[in-house]
Design an enzyme around this catalytic site. Sequence first.
Site, mmCIF file in Angstrom:
data_model
loop_
_atom_site.group_PDB
_atom_site.id
_atom_site.type_symbol
_atom_site.label_atom_id
_atom_site.label_comp_id
_atom_site.label_asym_id
_atom_site.label_seq_id
_atom_site.Cartn_x
_atom_site.Cartn_y
_atom_site.Cartn_z
ATOM 1 C CB ILE A 96 -0.999 0.032 1.182
ATOM 2 C CG1 ILE A 96 -0.277 -0.161 2.513
ATOM 3 C CG2 ILE A 96 -2.086 -1.004 1.003
ATOM 4 C CD1 ILE A 96 -1.168 0.048 3.724
ATOM 5 N N GLY A 112 8.499 3.568 0.325
ATOM 6 C CA GLY A 112 9.295 4.724 0.699
ATOM 7 C C GLY A 112 10.735 4.463 0.330
ATOM 8 N N GLY A 113 11.600 5.393 0.737
ATOM 9 C CA GLY A 113 13.000 5.246 0.420
ATOM 10 C C GLY A 113 13.585 3.956 0.959
ATOM 11 C CB SER A 114 14.645 2.769 3.759
ATOM 12 O OG SER A 114 13.945 3.575 4.692
ATOM 13 C CB CYS A 115 9.722 1.366 4.464
ATOM 14 S SG CYS A 115 8.585 2.633 3.868
ATOM 15 C CD GLU A 116 7.327 -4.028 -0.650
ATOM 16 O OE1 GLU A 116 8.494 -3.982 -1.074
ATOM 17 O OE2 GLU A 116 6.565 -4.973 -0.843
ATOM 18 C CB VAL A 117 3.476 0.594 3.852
ATOM 19 C CG1 VAL A 117 2.433 0.593 4.957
ATOM 20 C CG2 VAL A 117 4.583 1.593 4.188
ATOM 21 C CG ASP A 143 11.107 14.244 4.659
ATOM 22 O OD1 ASP A 143 11.155 15.154 3.796
ATOM 23 O OD2 ASP A 143 11.102 13.034 4.356
HETATM 24 N N1 LIG Z 1 0.607 3.663 8.356
HETATM 25 C C1 LIG Z 1 0.453 3.771 7.049
HETATM 26 N N2 LIG Z 1 -0.736 3.521 6.478
HETATM 27 C C2 LIG Z 1 -0.918 3.629 5.137
HETATM 28 N N3 LIG Z 1 0.053 4.011 4.281
HETATM 29 C C3 LIG Z 1 1.256 4.283 4.791
HETATM 30 C C4 LIG Z 1 1.525 4.168 6.187
HETATM 31 N N4 LIG Z 1 2.809 4.512 6.393
HETATM 32 C C5 LIG Z 1 3.316 4.817 5.198
HETATM 33 N N5 LIG Z 1 2.397 4.680 4.230
HETATM 34 C C6 LIG Z 1 2.583 4.936 2.790
HETATM 35 O O1 LIG Z 1 3.883 4.551 2.442
HETATM 36 C C7 LIG Z 1 4.619 5.683 1.972
HETATM 37 C C8 LIG Z 1 6.042 5.569 2.448
HETATM 38 O O2 LIG Z 1 6.072 5.589 3.858
HETATM 39 P P1 LIG Z 1 7.151 6.463 4.636
HETATM 40 O O3 LIG Z 1 7.097 7.867 4.117
HETATM 41 O O4 LIG Z 1 6.935 6.266 6.086
HETATM 42 O O5 LIG Z 1 8.494 5.730 4.171
HETATM 43 P P2 LIG Z 1 9.944 6.287 3.935
HETATM 44 O O6 LIG Z 1 10.816 5.149 3.564
HETATM 45 O O7 LIG Z 1 10.394 7.059 5.091
HETATM 46 O O8 LIG Z 1 9.665 7.232 2.676
HETATM 47 P P3 LIG Z 1 10.485 8.454 2.112
HETATM 48 O O9 LIG Z 1 11.883 8.012 2.024
HETATM 49 O O10 LIG Z 1 9.895 8.760 0.768
HETATM 50 O O11 LIG Z 1 10.262 9.578 3.072
HETATM 51 C C9 LIG Z 1 3.879 6.905 2.493
HETATM 52 O O12 LIG Z 1 4.047 8.030 1.651
HETATM 53 C C10 LIG Z 1 2.449 6.424 2.507
HETATM 54 O O13 LIG Z 1 1.866 6.583 1.238
#
Ligand SMILES: Nc1ncnc2c1ncn2[C@@H]1O[C@H](COP(=O)(O)OP(=O)(O)OP(=O)(O)O)[C@@H](O)[C@H]1O
Length: 640
Positions: free
Chosen positions: A194, A197-202, A321
């Site tokens: 769903i 992100g840069g270092s994750c998958e949700v 951020d």
């Molecule tokens: N709790 C959540 N519920 C639904 N979607 C989420 C949730 N957490 C994150 N996401 C989705 O996943 C995306 C990436 O999450 P997040 O920004 O926390 O990751 P990141 O690796 O820090 O990303 P970035 O490096 O781009 O800042 C978010 O922009 C959002 O669309």
Amino acid sequence: MTAPNNQSTKISQQSISSVSALKFFGKKLLSSRHESKLKKKASLPPDIHSASAAKSVASSSKSSSSLKSSRLTNPFVHTDSTRSSSRATGIPSSTPRANRYPSTPRHASSTKLSNERIVYNPYGVSTAGTSLSSVSTPTKKDPDLGFYLHDGDSNIRMLPIPIVDPNEYLPDTMKEVSVQMSDNFVFDDENKTIGWGGSCEVRKVRSKFRKKDVFALKKLNMIYDETPEKFYQRCSREFIIAKQLSGHVHITNTFLLVKVPTTVYTTRGWGFVMELGLRDLFAMIQRSGWRNVALAEKFCIFKQVARGVKFCHDQGIAHRDIKPENVLLSPDGVCKLTDFGISDWYHKDPHDPASPVKQCAGMIGSPPYAPPEVMYYDSKKHYDRKLQQPYDPRALDCYGLGIILMTLVNNTIPFMESCTFDSGFRDYCAAYDNFVRLHNRGFRERGNYRPGPGTEYHLARNFQSGHAARVAWRLADPAPATRYTIPDLFEDPWFQGVETCVETCVGGDGDAHAVTCKKPIIKTTTYDNPRGFNIAATTTTTAAAAKPTSNPFPIRSMVDIAVSSPAPAPPPPLARSNSSGEALFTLCETPPQLLDKLTPHGGRRTGSPHRNVVHHHLNIIDSVMGNSSSIAPSQVLAST
Ligand SMILES: Nc1ncnc2c1ncn2[C@@H]1O[C@H](COP(=O)(O)OP(=O)(O)OP(=O)(O)O)[C@@H](O)[C@H]1O
């Protein structure tokens, strides 16, 4: 100062009149992760997204195919940890995450990756020899076993076995009696990512004990040449901050730091169990329906985000951020900040809120939400070093808020980057100076609440109120010294007058309340607390809870950070409950007459009183997203 490189020029010359231009912005200063996220934001299937990049994919096929074969041979091999270790340790812990990202696209071979220098690369596309049109993307077609074992991406490295116990990195108050995700949660059958992100998958996970309770699992990945130790430090730090902030109505709740097993859904590692958001604000703004959203609604959203930021600052934390991607809309339509990956405690002594503010240096955040004083550190711009002055991280958040307000109102970002290489930003600075010189000499003075720029100013035109424009421009003041602070913002009469549909309340006031989030049920644990941690778990655990003992182990780096973090501030004025499955906070009901005022399209009323609280934002989601909510109504109800 020299001219920017071609890539920067190319990007800054693009038209930003189209909402689709948004896709290029607000991306953390990272490389190819940016692109895979773009793919998500653009809602394009992987094949379509990568079509334009087919050539470069082909050109890199050699490395890809060798990777593929090695992947299939031994998908669990963890390579390069020694080499990466030495380099990673050279990076100070305070180095912004964004700066750690090399410029290599994510699909490139890990061997090549290990030899890359770490360079700033805002769009993740400007590697030598690549142009925007030739950027290759990871292909996600034909998922095979190797695909799953690698999160579908050859550059995501797996943590070595055994995965470290999260409790080793957490302060006592955050240690949990259950650290295995599979003890209490199962992946959602939908098997959909769903968010990226840069270092994750949700992904979505469900409670094993109450299937209607759906949560988000933010599965964390090692980035680039990060060592496992650096990974554990980075993730536990993010968790500690997110957990410290949890419980506020405008912060996405982060509940647990768990070990994630390798399954067909994901690879082993660590993940956060979080409150599930419905959409992020970016996804809303980029839809064409956003243009029809009433200004009152946009201001309401802005005020909610600002409240989230204020809460962070009140807790001694700067988010660093702030951007629409990091604002989630709950199933109730409440805006909540998320992603504390580059957040930090901003007092020199985090224990002492009276201690001076720790100034920052370096390039962090995401253009254009990162202010000019931060952009001076962009190595590609070759700014004079004298311009690179330490900056207050709170001012960074305020600037981001100002750009968010402009973006909400104008339906697109005001410019690409807040730096002098961007003609849009230069125009804005010139307009700012003109306005101060010709119309309102005291504009930058504290307590001056005369209207801000009017329709003759491009970036103020759509506000329909000089007072609203004042707030946006004062927050996005290019000069940090005179920029609105959070206290300034909350004293501003226009801001105070913005009506929101979400009012936090202490509770017990007799009003109807809306429960918006439940804590997960922790019923079972396979954790035997091998190190005898002192676990002050607050959850009701019916099975084999570890016996609390004192912690006999030396304090490790992240625990140190955690312990030296400010003592948890007094809880926010919200009704809290510690018992499993109960509400973390409540919302006051908005009076019906206010809802009518805020709901120009006719509100969707239901029999449930708490539905009325924020129903107009649900209307926005429905109308903007074409009623394509990714969460089934039953799931919405499950968390209310
Ligand atoms: N709790 C959540 N519920 C639904 N979607 C989420 C949730 N957490 C994150 N996401 C989705 O996943 C995306 C990436 O999450 P997040 O920004 O926390 O990751 P990141 O690796 O820090 O990303 P970035 O490096 O781009 O800042 C978010 O922009 C959002 O669309």
